[in-house]
Design a protein around this motif. Structure first.
Motif, PDB file in Angstrom:
ATOM      1  N   GLN A  18      -0.425  -4.778  -4.483  1.00  0.00           N
ATOM      2  CA  GLN A  18       0.880  -4.816  -3.749  1.00  0.00           C
ATOM      3  C   GLN A  18       1.102  -3.426  -3.153  1.00  0.00           C
ATOM      4  OE1 GLN A  18       4.345  -6.305  -6.142  1.00  0.00           O
ATOM      5  NE2 GLN A  18       2.913  -6.714  -7.773  1.00  0.00           N
ATOM      6  N   THR A  22       1.268  -2.540   1.217  1.00  0.00           N
ATOM      7  CA  THR A  22       2.177  -2.132   1.807  1.00  0.00           C
ATOM      8  C   THR A  22       1.868  -1.327   2.956  1.00  0.00           C
ATOM      9  OG1 THR A  22       2.116  -0.069   0.391  1.00  0.00           O
ATOM     10  CG2 THR A  22       3.735  -1.848  -0.195  1.00  0.00           C
ATOM     11  N   TRP A  23       0.516  -0.835   2.963  1.00  0.00           N
ATOM     12  CA  TRP A  23       0.014  -0.329   4.092  1.00  0.00           C
ATOM     13  C   TRP A  23      -0.954  -1.269   5.070  1.00  0.00           C
ATOM     14  CZ3 TRP A  23       1.688   4.489   5.222  1.00  0.00           C
ATOM     15  CH2 TRP A  23       2.504   5.265   4.372  1.00  0.00           C
ATOM     16  N   GLU A  78       6.311   2.037  -6.312  1.00  0.00           N
ATOM     17  CA  GLU A  78       6.392   2.974  -5.352  1.00  0.00           C
ATOM     18  C   GLU A  78       5.580   4.286  -5.674  1.00  0.00           C
ATOM     19  OE1 GLU A  78       9.869   0.399  -5.534  1.00  0.00           O
ATOM     20  OE2 GLU A  78       8.655   1.356  -7.208  1.00  0.00           O
ATOM     21  N   ALA A  81       1.912   3.141  -4.262  1.00  0.00           N
ATOM     22  CA  ALA A  81       2.197   3.385  -2.631  1.00  0.00           C
ATOM     23  C   ALA A  81       2.345   4.607  -2.014  1.00  0.00           C
ATOM     24  CB  ALA A  81       3.410   2.433  -2.301  1.00  0.00           C
ATOM     25  N   LEU A 131       7.837   4.538   3.977  1.00  0.00           N
ATOM     26  CA  LEU A 131       7.977   3.277   2.739  1.00  0.00           C
ATOM     27  C   LEU A 131       9.356   2.890   2.517  1.00  0.00           C
ATOM     28  CD1 LEU A 131       5.323   4.817   0.049  1.00  0.00           C
ATOM     29  CD2 LEU A 131       5.157   2.921   1.562  1.00  0.00           C
ATOM     30  N   SER A 135       8.922  -0.537   4.280  1.00  0.00           N
ATOM     31  CA  SER A 135       8.474  -1.291   3.352  1.00  0.00           C
ATOM     32  C   SER A 135       9.415  -1.771   2.245  1.00  0.00           C
ATOM     33  CB  SER A 135       7.273  -0.815   2.634  1.00  0.00           C
ATOM     34  OG  SER A 135       6.243  -0.419   3.354  1.00  0.00           O
ATOM     35  N   LEU A 137      10.775  -0.097  -0.359  1.00  0.00           N
ATOM     36  CA  LEU A 137      10.523   0.430  -1.502  1.00  0.00           C
ATOM     37  C   LEU A 137      11.612   1.375  -1.955  1.00  0.00           C
ATOM     38  CD1 LEU A 137       6.849   1.012  -1.660  1.00  0.00           C
ATOM     39  CD2 LEU A 137       7.859  -1.203  -2.035  1.00  0.00           C
TER      40      LEU A 137
END
Length: 598
Positions: A18, A22-23, A78, A81, A131, A135, A137
């Motif tokens: 996951q 995210t990237w 988190e 990521a 992020l 995203s 997060l």
């Protein structure tokens, strides 16, 4: 039956795909190193923080014991990521990491030691803002947990840093640890947030502005454990090979303005839209005077940047990297023209072809002629070739016997640019490119000499010699020249003897420890080497006219006699001119047409 103990690594393994996604769904990195204890994390290079990156092998290291102490277990996604962001976004590569530190150091006069911390905070802001906003997060929750950690007092840097996050994410002041009563901190927090947003896609340029913003607050700050816990790029460059640092880049040369004076930040084309919080002089806040375009870094500055990037190197190792990088643009091109063969293949007969031999070696016509039923390994044959003299002569490079002066009149190559070292590196590495072997000798006073183990093909061995330093008296090691050519085989490859020095080279003609005349030793060496000899000398007047007019006294007379004995004497009036000499010498002896016919 007792309950099964949950695997502490499982949440991190599940979060890893996951975090990569995210990237980008195409992001590929090696699985993270998940360490159960601080001792295990330290063995992986992680100290002081709960996570770290390694740019040399593109790995992420997590200290699960420290994560648990900080109560960050729910934020595996988190944290992972965020660390991936350092590999993907900023700094991404070891070279960009070093370039970033170079810019930040220039914006922190007298406080350059803080550059790694400032770079870490800056890249964290870039990653976390993306992020959190794009995203979804929970990056803000991590900082709430860190803000709740017991601390004696919040440093101004921590308050400013948290204030920037509060501005970026529209959080009430003080909820993440930002200042609630200092208007100067709050104003700079707004400027910091603007730097992150405005320079998000041009973050290398924004780095100097961010460092300038932090500079006055660094003067007031004490060590803060919460700031230290965020240092995940402290040793990121360990074991890496940053490149492109030898020359100052054009955009690096421009002074970094305070964000309050940057119209892209304030929207005020006149600049100066906010008050700078500092009692420092204005030139200190903008990084000092600009350098000239194309200016090269000195070795000591080059080393400071590498160490700030996390590389554990001594001055000598740094100098080897520096002069290799400086020399590369001046080397001859790799030979690309076809080399004539000394011998040509000549068919001589047939032999069995067996399984395991190259398939294209089978001579199918002869195999079928011997048996219409082809059975691999039994009836298959291959043609055998011998060698016949070729129509064109073979060529070979001339080996290089290099002697470089390291007496007190020469600069220390580990601190300042030494054009003797650079010229030697250019010529030696060019010689290696065409297959030549090099013997390098560094010399100064009596008993002060460093040399390779004979003629070698190792770049590192040669550069380690050239980047050494004595800084002593001047006494050429005649015994090195004598012993090298005392019993050289008559059919050995030809050698060109090259001296890089000044008028101190004339000590080569003194008597050696056995009472032999240096003139006789030099004459024999030149004769046995068979490839000629050159002296590149830094003198106050050109040869031969000035020396000829000066008479035959002292070192001028010695050089005239050396020229008449067959030494090619090339004079430079300034050490920097050795660069041009090195390029011309390399082209003449190791470029196209410089090879000797066997």
């Amino acid at each position: 039956m007792s309950a099964t103990v949950a695997d502490p690594l499982q949440p991190w393994r599940e979060a890893w795909p996951q975090a990569l996604a995210t990237w980008s769904r195409f992001t590929r990195l090696q699985d993270p190193k998940l360490c159960h204890s601080r001792m295990q994390a330290a063995a992986e290079g992680l100290t002081g923080s709960f996570a770290a990156i390694r740019l040399a092998d593109q790995r992420i290291v997590i200290d699960l014991e420290e994560v648990q102490r900080l109560q960050l277990q729910p934020y595996a996604l988190e944290i992972l990521a965020h660390e991936i962001g350092h590999h993907v976004l900023a700094p991404a590569t070891a070279s960009d990491h070093a370039r970033l530190l170079a810019r930040i150091r220039r914006a922190l006069p007298t406080l350059e030691a803080h550059a790694p911390m400032v770079a870490n905070l800056y890249t964290d802001l870039l990653i976390n803002d993306r992020l959190q906003r794009q995203s979804g997060l929970r990056m803000d929750a991590i900082y709430r947990r860190l803000a709740a950690q017991p601390a004696q007092a919040s440093s101004p840097v921590w308050q400013l840093y948290m204030g920037i996050y509060e501005e970026l994410w529209q959080q009430p002041r003080g909820t993440l640890g930002g200042s609630t009563d200092d208007s100067a901190l709050q104003g700079d927090a707004w400027l910091g947030a603007r730097v992150v947003r405005v320079y998000a896609s041009d973050w290398m340029i924004g780095a100097g502005r961010f460092a300038t913003l932090l500079l006055p607050w660094l003067l007031e700050s004490q060590q803060d454990a919460r700031v230290d816990a965020l240092m995940d790029t402290r040793h990121a460059g360990q074991g890496s090979q940053p490149v492109g640092l030898g020359q100052l880049e054009d955009d690096e040369l421009a002074p970094a303005p305070h964000p309050a004076s940057d119209p892209r930040i304030t929207g005020d084309e006149r600049g100066g839209g906010a008050q700078q919080k500092s009692d420092l002089p204005a030139d200190a806040l903008v990084g000092g005077p600009a350098h000239s375009p194309g200016q090269m870094r000195e070795p000591f500055e080059y080393g400071q940047i590498l160490r700030a990037a996390g590389l554990d190197l001594d001055d000598h190792q740094i100098a080897v990297r520096y002069y290799r990088e400086r020399a590369l643009p001046h080397l001859i091109r790799y030979p690309s023209r076809p080399q004539p063969q000394a011998q040509e293949p000549l068919p001589e007969g047939l032999q069995p072809w067996e399984a395991g031999d190259a398939l294209d070696a089978v001579d199918w016509l002869q195999s079928v002629l011997q048996s219409p039923h082809v059975i691999p390994g039994l009836t298959t044959v291959q043609r055998v070739h011998g060698l016949a003299p070729g129509r064109e002569p073979a060529v070979e490079p001339v080996d290089l016997d290099l002697y470089v002066d390291s007496s007190g009149s020469m600069p220390n190559p580990q601190a300042w640019t030494s054009f003797l070292t650079l010229a030697g590196a250019i010529i030696a590495l060019s010689a290696l490119r065409v297959g030549a072997r090099v013997q390098a000798t560094l010399w100064s006073g009596t008993g002060q000499h460093l040399h390779t183990d004979g003629f070698v093909r190792s770049e590192d061995d040669i550069l380690k010699v050239l980047t050494g330093y004595f800084g002593g008296a001047t006494a050429f090691p005649i015994h090195r020249l004598r012993d090298t050519y005392a019993e050289r085989p008559p059919h050995a490859r030809a050698v060109h003897i090259l001296h890089i020095s000044d008028d101190g080279i004339t000590t080569m003609f003194d008597k050696d420890e056995r009472g032999n005349s240096g003139w006789d030793v030099a004459a024999k060496a030149l004769r046995v080497a068979g490839g000629g000899g050159t002296m590149a000398l830094n003198l106050f007047s050109p040869l031969p006219s000035r020396i000829a007019n000066a008479g035959n006294a002292g070192w001028t007379g010695d050089l005239l006699r050396a020229r008449d004995a067959g030494w090619n004497i090339h004079v430079v009036r300034d050490m920097a001119d050795l660069l041009q000499f090195a390029r011309a010498f390399s082209q003449q002896h190791y470029g196209p047409g410089g090879m000797r016919v066997q």
